[in-house]
Design an enzyme around this catalytic site. Structure first.
Site, PDB file in Angstrom:
ATOM      1  N   GLY A 116      25.380  37.799 110.044  1.00 40.41           N
ATOM      2  CA  GLY A 116      24.634  38.211 108.853  1.00 40.41           C
ATOM      3  C   GLY A 116      23.152  38.214 109.151  1.00 40.41           C
ATOM      4  CG  ASN A 117      20.447  40.577 107.450  1.00 41.93           C
ATOM      5  OD1 ASN A 117      19.898  40.359 106.380  1.00 41.93           O
ATOM      6  ND2 ASN A 117      21.265  41.621 107.645  1.00 41.93           N
ATOM      7  NE  ARG A 118      15.170  34.075 108.030  1.00 36.19           N
ATOM      8  CZ  ARG A 118      13.978  34.030 108.594  1.00 36.19           C
ATOM      9  NH1 ARG A 118      13.876  34.233 109.879  1.00 36.19           N
ATOM     10  NH2 ARG A 118      12.905  33.779 107.892  1.00 36.19           N
TER      11      ARG A 118
END
Ligand code: C5P
Length: 227
Positions: free
Chosen positions: A29-31
């Site tokens: 995933g990412n932030r």
């Protein structure tokens, strides 16, 4: 009956991260918090638009007057965005994964002492595909998160992905980007570059929609002029 300068327009907004599953318990995933996309959806609905929000896995409540579809992966986001057509404006605020694991194993792998090698394949670019689709929205707006040479990279993306407008932000600097309540954007289109903010994302969303509305008006005028 709704009122506002975006009344009568259908706007699709994508927001948040995507999760690319690797094994049942691990994902990539990412932030991205989804705040910018949710702020855009909130502002567009408040200005009278019919808004469909396609949200990745985020911890945010559905804005008032907004329709919402929740998705997990980039592939699901792609399907949901295309299922939401036709629309007048697409705002791609989601930080969609560029790569997804080539294979998802059915069971959790047992760790060993050696290194682990995984193969990733490219995901489909929702924004770029939408911009050349026969059902292309009249305005296609992208976001770009860059760490350096923000304007040059974002302008390249604008041209390469055939967008009408791109909002670029610098990630990794305090008071801007993914997990911050505030943001500073560079807006880039065929007419030039404008700086917006730093300001709270809720306020920036309205400034960005002012630019979107102006861009749409220009397109109408151009279409009239060219028959
Ligand atoms: O190329 P890059 O990922 O930096 O481009 C960012 C923009 O492209 C964002 O607007 C994002 O929503 C969109 N995008 C997309 N589909 C992808 C990757 C990015 O729509 N697979």
């Amino acid at each position: 009956m709704s009122t506002g300068d975006l009344c009568g327009l259908r706007i699709v907004v994508s927001a948040g991260t995507t999760y690319e599953d690797m094994v049942p318990v691990h994902f990539l995933g990412n932030r991205s918090s989804g705040h910018m996309g949710f702020a855009m959806a909130t502002a567009a609905a408040a200005r009278g638009a019919e808004v469909m929000l396609i949200a990745g896995p985020v911890q945010l409540a559905t804005p008032e007057g907004v329709m919402r579809t929740d998705v997990r992966s980039a592939a699901q986001m792609h399907a949901a965005v295309f299922a939401a057509l036709p629309c007048d404006i697409y705002i791609g605020a989601a930080a969609v994964a560029d790569y997804t694991p080539a294979q998802v194993s059915a069971s959790k792998s047992k760790k060993s002492d050696g290194p682990l090698t995984l193969t990733f394949v490219r995901t489909r670019d929702i924004l770029a595909e939408l911009a050349v689709d026969p059902r292309r929205p009249r305005l296609v707006v992208g976001f770009a998160a860059e760490t350096d040479d923000v304007e040059a990279y974002a302008r390249d993306k604008l041209v390469r992905k055939k967008l009408d407008l791109i909002a670029a932000n610098r990630v990794g600097v305090p008071g801007s980007g993914f997990e911050s309540e505030d943001n500073a954007l560079l807006l880039i289109d065929a007419t030039g570059t404008r700086a917006l903010g730093p300001a709270p994302k809720t306020q920036l969303a309205h400034s960005l929609l002012d630019e979107v509305a102006a861009g749409l008006k220009r397109k109408f005028l151009d279409a009239d002029r060219h028959g």
